[in-house]
Design an enzyme around this catalytic site. Structure first.
Site, PDB file in Angstrom:
ATOM      1  N   LYS A  83     120.319  74.917  42.674  1.00 51.17           N
ATOM      2  CA  LYS A  83     121.021  73.704  42.245  1.00 51.17           C
ATOM      3  C   LYS A  83     121.634  72.977  43.439  1.00 51.17           C
ATOM      4  CE  LYS A  83     121.935  74.769  37.391  1.00 51.17           C
ATOM      5  NZ  LYS A  83     122.937  74.904  36.326  1.00 51.17           N
ATOM      6  N   LYS A 128     111.196  76.985  35.172  1.00 51.55           N
ATOM      7  CA  LYS A 128     111.662  77.163  33.793  1.00 51.55           C
ATOM      8  C   LYS A 128     111.962  75.801  33.161  1.00 51.55           C
ATOM      9  CE  LYS A 128     116.648  77.368  34.108  1.00 51.55           C
ATOM     10  NZ  LYS A 128     117.839  77.694  33.354  1.00 51.55           N
ATOM     11  N   LYS A 156     117.553  71.912  31.351  1.00 49.44           N
ATOM     12  CA  LYS A 156     118.280  70.691  30.997  1.00 49.44           C
ATOM     13  C   LYS A 156     118.513  69.837  32.213  1.00 49.44           C
ATOM     14  CE  LYS A 156     121.541  72.753  27.904  1.00 49.44           C
ATOM     15  NZ  LYS A 156     122.245  73.701  28.750  1.00 49.44           N
TER      16      LYS A 156
HETATM   17  P1  ATP Z   1     120.301  74.212  33.372  1.00 50.45           P
HETATM   18  O1  ATP Z   1     118.865  73.981  33.510  1.00 50.45           O
HETATM   19  O2  ATP Z   1     121.149  73.006  33.530  1.00 50.45           O
HETATM   20  O3  ATP Z   1     120.798  75.402  34.114  1.00 50.45           O
HETATM   21  P2  ATP Z   1     119.688  75.431  30.971  1.00 50.45           P
HETATM   22  O4  ATP Z   1     118.720  74.612  30.241  1.00 50.45           O
HETATM   23  O5  ATP Z   1     119.255  76.615  31.730  1.00 50.45           O
HETATM   24  O6  ATP Z   1     120.548  74.514  31.869  1.00 50.45           O
HETATM   25  P3  ATP Z   1     122.040  76.754  29.931  1.00 50.45           P
HETATM   26  O7  ATP Z   1     123.105  76.153  29.128  1.00 50.45           O
HETATM   27  O8  ATP Z   1     122.350  77.035  31.327  1.00 50.45           O
HETATM   28  O9  ATP Z   1     120.742  75.848  29.868  1.00 50.45           O
HETATM   29  O10 ATP Z   1     121.509  78.040  29.233  1.00 50.45           O
HETATM   30  C1  ATP Z   1     121.788  78.400  27.904  1.00 50.45           C
HETATM   31  C2  ATP Z   1     120.999  79.628  27.546  1.00 50.45           C
HETATM   32  O11 ATP Z   1     119.625  79.289  27.432  1.00 50.45           O
HETATM   33  C3  ATP Z   1     121.076  80.761  28.557  1.00 50.45           C
HETATM   34  O12 ATP Z   1     121.168  81.986  27.877  1.00 50.45           O
HETATM   35  C4  ATP Z   1     119.780  80.667  29.288  1.00 50.45           C
HETATM   36  O13 ATP Z   1     119.378  81.907  29.802  1.00 50.45           O
HETATM   37  C5  ATP Z   1     118.842  80.194  28.201  1.00 50.45           C
HETATM   38  N1  ATP Z   1     117.729  79.453  28.768  1.00 50.45           N
HETATM   39  C6  ATP Z   1     117.803  78.310  29.488  1.00 50.45           C
HETATM   40  N2  ATP Z   1     116.579  77.883  29.855  1.00 50.45           N
HETATM   41  C7  ATP Z   1     115.704  78.786  29.325  1.00 50.45           C
HETATM   42  C8  ATP Z   1     114.299  78.897  29.336  1.00 50.45           C
HETATM   43  N3  ATP Z   1     113.557  77.997  29.948  1.00 50.45           N
HETATM   44  N4  ATP Z   1     113.725  79.944  28.705  1.00 50.45           N
HETATM   45  C9  ATP Z   1     114.492  80.861  28.061  1.00 50.45           C
HETATM   46  N5  ATP Z   1     115.820  80.817  28.011  1.00 50.45           N
HETATM   47  C10 ATP Z   1     116.442  79.797  28.623  1.00 50.45           C
END
Ligand code: ATP
Ligand code: LTN
Length: 326
Positions: A111, A192, A195
């Site tokens: 990040k 992955k 968001k």
């Molecule tokens: P960012 O990309 O901004 O870090 P994020 O989409 O990863 O955000 P978070 O709020 O950080 O979202 O994560 C919420 C939950 O969703 C966490 O338990 C994380 O492990 C899970 N998660 C996020 N992205 C994935 C993914 N691509 N596949 C499976 N689990 C995910």
């Protein structure tokens, strides 16, 4: 009873990765364990954000948790910033975290490489996350695979604190799913689904219309040999689709692969399964988001329940490190 805790940031629209990797599993957990779920708005401040939009995003995240099936009568659902112990314990965590170990966090490295303003909060993010978990004497933390390193950090800091100041915290375990632990971006299947990285065509949002879901999945990047096989290294795009289909249907991805000899039908079936999986969630969401007063009431009641637990742990931690009571 086992205590489960997890959190999701209100930093953007929730996507299929959040649902399969985290949210959907919370729904099952709430009936088996004493479950606490948090919308981690303080974490959303670690990257540049739109202050005017954050309250709305926080309510949307709450509505999505509920639409996915969390029952506020069964579990505790609350907003992190409404329970001040999170920020308070985070400081104690920071003072017990090593600079070197925070520097090794891959999420920080990713990040911080992306942004032009790298806040100190982004660096100490895992200390706040450890505080979230430890405040609730948490045994299990259901998260996606990307959070494994942060969980390891929370365990290390809990153990270090306990050995420096005496037994204070329960040492938590990560609970990482076996399928869909890492849903990949449909356009860049080695990253992955996320968001905070803009990849509109690669990200299936929870509120996407069925026709958009279909379009995104049908255009997913695969490779050219047209062989359907579950092999994450050699065939990341195809394996991602199989992983999603597996999470939606409950059948192992290797087994699903045997049924297809072309990408087209695999994509069509995956799209149909995702649309059906999300349909009821989208319907409930539309009802919930229309009643802001009720959402706020649920969150306020959740914050009261959460604080009743957090304040006890916080008092124990303050006393352990030698802070003078008022
Ligand atoms: P960012 O990309 O901004 O870090 P994020 O989409 O990863 O955000 P978070 O709020 O950080 O979202 O994560 C919420 C939950 O969703 C966490 O338990 C994380 O492990 C899970 N998660 C996020 N992205 C994935 C993914 N691509 N596949 C499976 N689990 C995910
Ligand atoms: N960093 C997590 C969100 C998060 C979290 C937590 C998850 C913040 N605090 C406590 C589990 C337990 C993420 O998913 N990106």
């Amino acid at each position: 009873m086992t205590r489960v805790f997890s959190g999701i940031q209100p930093s953007g629209d929730l996507h299929l990765g959040n649902y399969l990797g985290a949210l959907r599993r919370f729904v099952d957990d709430q009936h088996e364990h004493d479950s606490v779920f948090c919308i981690v708005d303080l974490h959303a401040l670690t990257l540049p954000h739109d202050a005017a939009a954050l309250p709305g995003k926080t309510l949307e995240a709450a509505a999505m948790y509920l639409a996915a099936g969390l029952d506020p009568e069964v579990c505790t659902l609350f907003v992190q910033s409404q329970v001040h112990e999170h920020a308070e314990l985070a400081w104690l965590m920071e003072c017990n975290a090593a600079y070197g170990e925070l520097s090794r966090m891959t999420q920080f490295k990713d990040k911080s490489a992306r942004g032009e303003f790298v806040s100190a909060g982004l660096f100490t993010y895992p200390a706040l996350m450890a505080a979230d978990i430890l405040l609730y004497d948490t045994d299990r933390v259901p998260v996606g695979d990307d959070q494994r390193q942060h969980l390891e950090f929370a365990r290390d800091v809990a153990e270090r604190f306990n050995s420096r100041f005496g037994p204070t915290f329960v040492v938590p375990e990560a609970a990482i799913p076996t399928v869909a632990a890492r849903v990949m971006d449909l356009q860049n299947p080695t990253n992955k689904m996320s968001k905070s990285v803009s990849s509109p065509q690669g990200t299936v949002l929870m509120l996407d219309a069925p026709k958009d879901i279909e379009k995104k999945i049908k255009r997913a990047v695969t490779d050219t040999d047209n062989e359907v096989r579950f092999d994450i290294e050699a065939k990341p795009g195809v394996s991602n689709l199989l992983g999603v289909l597996s999470a939606a249907t409950g059948e192992p991805p290797e087994k699903l692969a045997e049924r297809y000899d072309q990408y087209g039908p695999l994509k069509a079936d995956t799209a149909a399964a995702v649309i059906e999986l999300l349909r009821p969630v989208q319907e409930r969401y539309a009802e919930l988001i229309a009643d802001e007063a009720e959402l706020r009431r649920i969150l306020a009641a959740g914050a009261d329940k959460a604080q009743a637990i957090a304040s006890v742990t916080m008092a124990r931690a303050r006393s352990a490190v030698g802070l003078l009571p008022r």
